[in-house]
Scaffold this active site. Sequence first.
Site, PDB file in Angstrom:
ATOM      1  N   CYS A 164       0.899  -1.275   0.091  1.00 41.53           N
ATOM      2  CA  CYS A 164      -0.025   0.015  -0.037  1.00 41.53           C
ATOM      3  C   CYS A 164       1.007   1.165   0.092  1.00 41.53           C
ATOM      4  O   CYS A 164       1.615   1.438   0.954  1.00 41.53           O
ATOM      5  CB  CYS A 164      -0.823   0.087   1.190  1.00 41.53           C
ATOM      6  SG  CYS A 164      -2.163   1.388   1.261  1.00 41.53           S
ATOM      7  N   CYS A 171      -3.542   7.156  -4.619  1.00 42.63           N
ATOM      8  CA  CYS A 171      -2.945   5.777  -4.363  1.00 42.63           C
ATOM      9  C   CYS A 171      -1.439   5.403  -4.942  1.00 42.63           C
ATOM     10  O   CYS A 171      -1.457   5.764  -6.180  1.00 42.63           O
ATOM     11  CB  CYS A 171      -4.059   4.803  -5.351  1.00 42.63           C
ATOM     12  SG  CYS A 171      -3.896   3.026  -4.969  1.00 42.63           S
TER      13      CYS A 171
END
Length: 332
Positions: free
Chosen positions: A90, A252
């Site tokens: 992530c 992101c």
Amino acid sequence: MTRYMFDCIEGHTAGMPVRLIVSGQPDLVGETQNERRLDFITRYDWIRSGLMCEPRGHEMMSGAMLVPSTREDCDIGVLYLETSGCIPMCGHATIGLVTFIIEKALLEPITPGVVRLDTPAGVVEAKYERIGDKVTGVRFSNVPSFVLAQGVELDHPDLGPIVFDIAYGGNFYPIVESQKNFRDCADYSPEELRRMAQVLVKMLPGVIDVVHPDNPSIRGAHHTMWCGAPTNGGDARAVVIATPKIIDRSPCGTGTSARVALRAARGEQEIGDVFTHESLIGSTFKGRIERHVTLAAGMPAIIPSVEGNAYITGASTQLIDDQEPYVEGFLS
């Protein structure tokens, strides 16, 4: 009755929550961090769901857990936790956790100015800058990122026939760009994009088998990227959905890496170019190509880097009591 206690640092990266778990971690087994991720999923996924989902978290909660490294060349290990699962990598959480551990002096890196992370997706190196006690920016070099497939076709029940590419940047992403039946992510509400993403991800296995060519344990696409024109001075905009619930507030990190890999494959970006990627709320990451590499399976790839900022907003001690009715959390 057993009560479990977890100390956490709370904050956000580009508007997306990061809850960093710094104590209460379970002992995991496995020779690699990905093997330990799979062990965590098998035996301790209630920690993830309990701390990320309601009532302690919420639909958009995302975070990470500090764990021992399985490698001598890394400063620390990490598992990434979301309401969608324990994922291999992530990006926004990486920027957040590096900011948090340096500002809170939780470790002294082997190399000053650089934190090397042992993640389930591989080694991630993050460079940080600081002024006094404040980290002013983090730029991490991600795992090898690549295009798995181009021109994938799917008859979406809401949109009709659509065409998209699938790229990997630590997670797999169907990347839906402007076309006949989808002009711009701005044409849809976040809830509409989330619903369309849920359908796409559910239909995808019937169209293509999404598997990492070097690591078959990394498979399936749980994220979707819906693209559009920039609105805040960037080069492009995207809304990333992590099914079933997350609508990413940041651009992101793994998604930016995947999109830079796609741009590299198309010849749209070279080493030295900066790609400014906008999010749903207008926050930005800077994506770069650090170098070109080749996967063990022979597929061309890049090492991308992603740069952004994170901020500590508080601290918490989370308690999970195995006698309570919502010990594993829930999503409404």
